[in-house]
Motif scaffolding. Structure first.
Motif, PDB file in Angstrom:
ATOM      1  N   ARG A 199     -50.066  -4.403 -10.850  1.00 34.99           N
ATOM      2  CA  ARG A 199     -49.547  -3.063 -11.143  1.00 34.99           C
ATOM      3  C   ARG A 199     -48.626  -2.539 -10.034  1.00 34.99           C
ATOM      4  NH1 ARG A 199     -55.011  -2.284 -12.875  1.00 34.99           N
ATOM      5  NH2 ARG A 199     -55.494  -1.061 -11.009  1.00 34.99           N
ATOM      6  N   VAL A 200     -48.455  -3.321  -8.979  1.00 37.63           N
ATOM      7  CA  VAL A 200     -47.559  -2.903  -7.891  1.00 37.63           C
ATOM      8  C   VAL A 200     -46.121  -3.030  -8.369  1.00 37.63           C
ATOM      9  CG1 VAL A 200     -46.751  -3.412  -5.546  1.00 37.63           C
ATOM     10  CG2 VAL A 200     -49.188  -3.605  -6.106  1.00 37.63           C
ATOM     11  N   PRO A 201     -45.339  -1.950  -8.318  1.00 34.03           N
ATOM     12  CA  PRO A 201     -43.957  -1.999  -8.827  1.00 34.03           C
ATOM     13  C   PRO A 201     -43.110  -3.010  -8.051  1.00 34.03           C
ATOM     14  CG  PRO A 201     -44.583   0.234  -8.178  1.00 34.03           C
ATOM     15  CD  PRO A 201     -45.699  -0.642  -7.790  1.00 34.03           C
ATOM     16  N   VAL A 202     -42.136  -3.580  -8.727  1.00 31.44           N
ATOM     17  CA  VAL A 202     -41.241  -4.561  -8.118  1.00 31.44           C
ATOM     18  C   VAL A 202     -40.529  -3.967  -6.907  1.00 31.44           C
ATOM     19  CG1 VAL A 202     -39.186  -5.976  -8.500  1.00 31.44           C
ATOM     20  CG2 VAL A 202     -40.921  -5.791 -10.291  1.00 31.44           C
ATOM     21  N   SER A 203     -40.263  -2.674  -6.954  1.00 33.85           N
ATOM     22  CA  SER A 203     -39.560  -2.016  -5.839  1.00 33.85           C
ATOM     23  C   SER A 203     -40.357  -2.054  -4.541  1.00 33.85           C
ATOM     24  CB  SER A 203     -39.264  -0.558  -6.209  1.00 33.85           C
ATOM     25  OG  SER A 203     -40.464   0.150  -6.478  1.00 33.85           O
ATOM     26  N   GLN A 204     -41.676  -2.307  -4.648  1.00 33.15           N
ATOM     27  CA  GLN A 204     -42.536  -2.354  -3.466  1.00 33.15           C
ATOM     28  C   GLN A 204     -42.733  -3.773  -2.925  1.00 33.15           C
ATOM     29  OE1 GLN A 204     -43.948   0.622  -2.106  1.00 33.15           O
ATOM     30  NE2 GLN A 204     -42.485   1.501  -3.548  1.00 33.15           N
ATOM     31  N   HIS A 205     -42.211  -4.762  -3.622  1.00 36.63           N
ATOM     32  CA  HIS A 205     -42.513  -6.157  -3.286  1.00 36.63           C
ATOM     33  C   HIS A 205     -41.905  -6.612  -1.960  1.00 36.63           C
ATOM     34  CE1 HIS A 205     -43.521  -7.419  -7.696  1.00 36.63           C
ATOM     35  NE2 HIS A 205     -44.265  -6.419  -7.250  1.00 36.63           N
TER      36      HIS A 205
ATOM     37  N   ALA B  45     -54.450 -16.499 -13.515  1.00 39.87           N
ATOM     38  CA  ALA B  45     -54.169 -15.398 -12.595  1.00 39.87           C
ATOM     39  C   ALA B  45     -52.968 -15.724 -11.715  1.00 39.87           C
ATOM     40  CB  ALA B  45     -55.403 -15.112 -11.744  1.00 39.87           C
ATOM     41  N   ARG B  46     -52.925 -16.950 -11.237  1.00 37.30           N
ATOM     42  CA  ARG B  46     -51.820 -17.362 -10.361  1.00 37.30           C
ATOM     43  C   ARG B  46     -50.488 -17.337 -11.122  1.00 37.30           C
ATOM     44  NH1 ARG B  46     -53.427 -22.208  -6.912  1.00 37.30           N
ATOM     45  NH2 ARG B  46     -54.056 -20.583  -5.438  1.00 37.30           N
ATOM     46  N   LYS B  47     -50.504 -17.778 -12.355  1.00 39.91           N
ATOM     47  CA  LYS B  47     -49.289 -17.786 -13.170  1.00 39.91           C
ATOM     48  C   LYS B  47     -48.773 -16.369 -13.380  1.00 39.91           C
ATOM     49  CE  LYS B  47     -47.478 -19.602 -17.550  1.00 39.91           C
ATOM     50  NZ  LYS B  47     -47.819 -20.350 -18.802  1.00 39.91           N
ATOM     51  N   ALA B  48     -49.684 -15.443 -13.625  1.00 39.24           N
ATOM     52  CA  ALA B  48     -49.295 -14.045 -13.820  1.00 39.24           C
ATOM     53  C   ALA B  48     -48.719 -13.457 -12.538  1.00 39.24           C
ATOM     54  CB  ALA B  48     -50.502 -13.228 -14.287  1.00 39.24           C
ATOM     55  N   LEU B  49     -49.333 -13.777 -11.405  1.00 38.69           N
ATOM     56  CA  LEU B  49     -48.850 -13.269 -10.126  1.00 38.69           C
ATOM     57  C   LEU B  49     -47.456 -13.803  -9.799  1.00 38.69           C
ATOM     58  CD1 LEU B  49     -52.003 -13.429  -7.815  1.00 38.69           C
ATOM     59  CD2 LEU B  49     -50.710 -11.382  -8.422  1.00 38.69           C
ATOM     60  N   VAL B  50     -47.269 -15.094 -10.013  1.00 40.31           N
ATOM     61  CA  VAL B  50     -45.976 -15.716  -9.714  1.00 40.31           C
ATOM     62  C   VAL B  50     -44.877 -15.085 -10.563  1.00 40.31           C
ATOM     63  CG1 VAL B  50     -44.651 -17.856  -9.898  1.00 40.31           C
ATOM     64  CG2 VAL B  50     -46.937 -17.889  -8.887  1.00 40.31           C
ATOM     65  N   ALA B  51     -45.181 -14.799 -11.830  1.00 40.51           N
ATOM     66  CA  ALA B  51     -44.196 -14.183 -12.710  1.00 40.51           C
ATOM     67  C   ALA B  51     -43.866 -12.761 -12.257  1.00 40.51           C
ATOM     68  CB  ALA B  51     -44.708 -14.182 -14.147  1.00 40.51           C
ATOM     69  N   HIS B  52     -44.910 -12.005 -11.884  1.00 41.26           N
ATOM     70  CA  HIS B  52     -44.705 -10.605 -11.484  1.00 41.26           C
ATOM     71  C   HIS B  52     -44.005 -10.503 -10.129  1.00 41.26           C
ATOM     72  CE1 HIS B  52     -45.324  -6.306 -11.395  1.00 41.26           C
ATOM     73  NE2 HIS B  52     -46.019  -6.386 -10.264  1.00 41.26           N
ATOM     74  N   TYR B  53     -44.312 -11.439  -9.240  1.00 42.31           N
ATOM     75  CA  TYR B  53     -43.756 -11.406  -7.881  1.00 42.31           C
ATOM     76  C   TYR B  53     -42.667 -12.464  -7.701  1.00 42.31           C
ATOM     77  CZ  TYR B  53     -47.527  -8.271  -6.380  1.00 42.31           C
ATOM     78  OH  TYR B  53     -48.378  -7.205  -6.225  1.00 42.31           O
ATOM     79  N   SER B  54     -41.846 -12.646  -8.706  1.00 40.13           N
ATOM     80  CA  SER B  54     -40.838 -13.716  -8.670  1.00 40.13           C
ATOM     81  C   SER B  54     -39.803 -13.520  -7.565  1.00 40.13           C
ATOM     82  CB  SER B  54     -40.124 -13.805 -10.028  1.00 40.13           C
ATOM     83  OG  SER B  54     -39.488 -12.572 -10.337  1.00 40.13           O
ATOM     84  N   THR B  55     -39.630 -12.285  -7.105  1.00 43.38           N
ATOM     85  CA  THR B  55     -38.619 -12.020  -6.073  1.00 43.38           C
ATOM     86  C   THR B  55     -39.240 -11.715  -4.714  1.00 43.38           C
ATOM     87  OG1 THR B  55     -38.539  -9.658  -6.643  1.00 43.38           O
ATOM     88  CG2 THR B  55     -36.989 -11.129  -7.781  1.00 43.38           C
ATOM     89  N   ILE B  56     -40.532 -11.938  -4.577  1.00 43.93           N
ATOM     90  CA  ILE B  56     -41.192 -11.567  -3.318  1.00 43.93           C
ATOM     91  C   ILE B  56     -40.694 -12.456  -2.178  1.00 43.93           C
ATOM     92  CG2 ILE B  56     -43.211 -13.098  -3.503  1.00 43.93           C
ATOM     93  CD1 ILE B  56     -44.885 -10.650  -2.514  1.00 43.93           C
ATOM     94  N   PRO B  57     -40.385 -11.867  -1.024  1.00 40.26           N
ATOM     95  CA  PRO B  57     -39.887 -12.674   0.094  1.00 40.26           C
ATOM     96  C   PRO B  57     -41.034 -13.327   0.871  1.00 40.26           C
ATOM     97  CG  PRO B  57     -39.961 -10.367   0.727  1.00 40.26           C
ATOM     98  CD  PRO B  57     -40.392 -10.431  -0.720  1.00 40.26           C
ATOM     99  N   THR B  58     -40.708 -14.267   1.718  1.00 37.99           N
ATOM    100  CA  THR B  58     -41.677 -14.790   2.675  1.00 37.99           C
ATOM    101  C   THR B  58     -41.808 -13.782   3.815  1.00 37.99           C
ATOM    102  OG1 THR B  58     -40.003 -15.917   4.000  1.00 37.99           O
ATOM    103  CG2 THR B  58     -40.958 -17.143   2.149  1.00 37.99           C
ATOM    104  N   LYS B  59     -42.843 -13.953   4.645  1.00 37.88           N
ATOM    105  CA  LYS B  59     -42.992 -13.046   5.780  1.00 37.88           C
ATOM    106  C   LYS B  59     -41.801 -13.149   6.726  1.00 37.88           C
ATOM    107  CE  LYS B  59     -47.316 -14.046   7.019  1.00 37.88           C
ATOM    108  NZ  LYS B  59     -48.580 -13.916   7.802  1.00 37.88           N
ATOM    109  N   PHE B  60     -41.274 -14.366   6.893  1.00 39.00           N
ATOM    110  CA  PHE B  60     -40.099 -14.545   7.749  1.00 39.00           C
ATOM    111  C   PHE B  60     -38.916 -13.757   7.211  1.00 39.00           C
ATOM    112  CE2 PHE B  60     -36.110 -16.794   8.657  1.00 39.00           C
ATOM    113  CZ  PHE B  60     -36.128 -16.796  10.041  1.00 39.00           C
TER     114      PHE B  60
END
Length: 395
Positions: A339-345, A375-390
């Protein structure tokens, strides 16, 4: 090459420094002016040997991001000599860690172990200024700004992102002279931050060892640093009572090893894991015990101990698991994360939580493979643009 070398152009203005670090000059100056207020201080547990607590300071987000960029965009371009082993990235041709540091001395007959007293707190702003001014040859206004960004109350902070690089460069103007002089005497020198090791394939006399220690002390004195006399030792390979260790590793073999007593301890921990796994593999206590044991087995693997493979196989069949309650708690965390918006990723906290959940789903998959996969598949789809910590620190 014995002397550190910076192959890039000098930075001559605050504007160029800001551009190098990807920031607006005014923002960079603002963070530098508030740097003293931008640290969180906490105490590490007491040292087992000395009983002393260590005070560590971690930079807050904005300052930490700048420090990490100073590392990646300035310090990591420095070509460091082989004798510097601590807090630096390994390369394809040069390993750099406590094992490599010990390996450098593994064939020696005489071993001199030295420790710099209160190393980080005693590297003062004046020494940091010399590094930026004389080694990097940056302009005065750039030096002033970088000193503010990398020091705390007049010295480099233990725990600061840039502190290890500065600790490696503090002797840039004289350490290479010492290394060259010692090599001419048939001696090998290495330094892992505040741990200095000098070795010889021959047995050194007491007078020679004393003279070598004096040479190191003289180098330290130029930076107002001193040796910790309690940790100064000279030992010989044929002395059965000597520790003969470098950075905690026994070097009487061709390759660094850990002693029989520590190997027995690891064996006991593996056995304890097997006993407790028969009772409950889901308890927090078991998770901590297994993780601790796995870490020590990894150390055995790194040192190529023959028992390591067997211990790893035994641990692989008693992996920690989650109870139904823990599984449900994790799945609720997944629901919240979705439920975390993409703008927060792009936020660091979100990235950390995402990585933690992915790790925990790996544990869940040991007992509920399909649930974890979904669960992992859903997370990967929702967080498709999430950056690495670096990428968070660099953007």
């Amino acid at each position: 090459m014995d002397k550190p070398y910076y192959p890039c152009d000098s930075i001559g203005s605050v504007e160029v420094l800001a551009k190098t670090l990807g920031l607006h000059p005014k923002h960079l100056i603002s963070i530098a002016d508030k740097a003293e207020e931008s640290y969180t201080t906490f105490l590490l547990p007491p040292n087992k040997k000395t009983g002393k607590e260590r005070e560590v300071r971690e930079a807050k987000f904005e300052l930490k991001r700048i420090q990490k960029r100073i590392n990646s965009r300035i310090f990591e371009h420095v070509i460091f000599p082989e004798y510097l082993q601590g807090g630096l990235k390994a390369t394809l041709v040069q390993g750099r860690d406590y094992v490599e540091n010990a390996s450098i001395h593994s064939r020696c007959h005489t071993l001199i172990n030295l420790d710099v007293r209160n190393f980080y707190p005693n590297i003062k702003s004046s020494s940091v200024r010399d590094v930026f001014k004389q080694f990097f040859r940056f302009s005065d206004e750039v030096v002033d700004l970088l000193v503010k960004l990398t020091t705390y109350r007049g010295s480099i902070p233990q725990g600061g992102c840039t502190s290890s690089y500065l600790a490696n460069l503090v002797f840039f103007n004289n350490e290479y002279h010492l290394v060259s002089k010692l090599r001419g005497q048939g001696l090998t020198y290495s330094r892992l931050l505040d741990d200095i090791t000098i070795s010889s394939v021959k047995r050194l006399t007491k007078d020679t060892s004393t003279e070598v220690i004096k040479l190191v002390a003289a180098m330290l004195k130029k930076q107002n640093l001193r040796l910790n006399g309690k940790k100064t030792s000279v030992s010989f390979r044929n002395d059965l009572s000597a520790k003969f260790e470098v950075t905690g590793l026994w070097i009487k073999h061709k390759q660094p090893k850990i002693r029989k007593q520590e190997r027995r301890y690891v064996r006991q921990l593996v056995y304890n894991c097997e006993l407790k796994s028969n009772q409950d593999k889901t308890s927090d206590e078991y998770h901590k015990l297994w993780n601790k044991t796995s870490g020590l087995v990894t150390k055995l693997e790194r040192l190529e101990h023959s028992q390591a493979r067997s211990y790893r196989q035994r641990l692989s069949v008693i992996l920690p698991e989650y109870s139904p309650m823990q599984s449900n708690r994790l799945l609720r965390k997944v629901s919240v994360a979705l439920r975390v918006p993409v703008s927060q990723h792009q936020k660091l906290g979100v990235v950390k939580r995402y990585n933690q959940i992915q790790y925990q789903l790996g544990i869940l998959s040991r007992t509920q493979r399909n649930v974890a996969r979904k669960a992992r598949k859903a997370l990967v789809a929702h967080y498709s643009t999430i950056p690495t910590k670096f990428e968070v620190w660099e953007r």
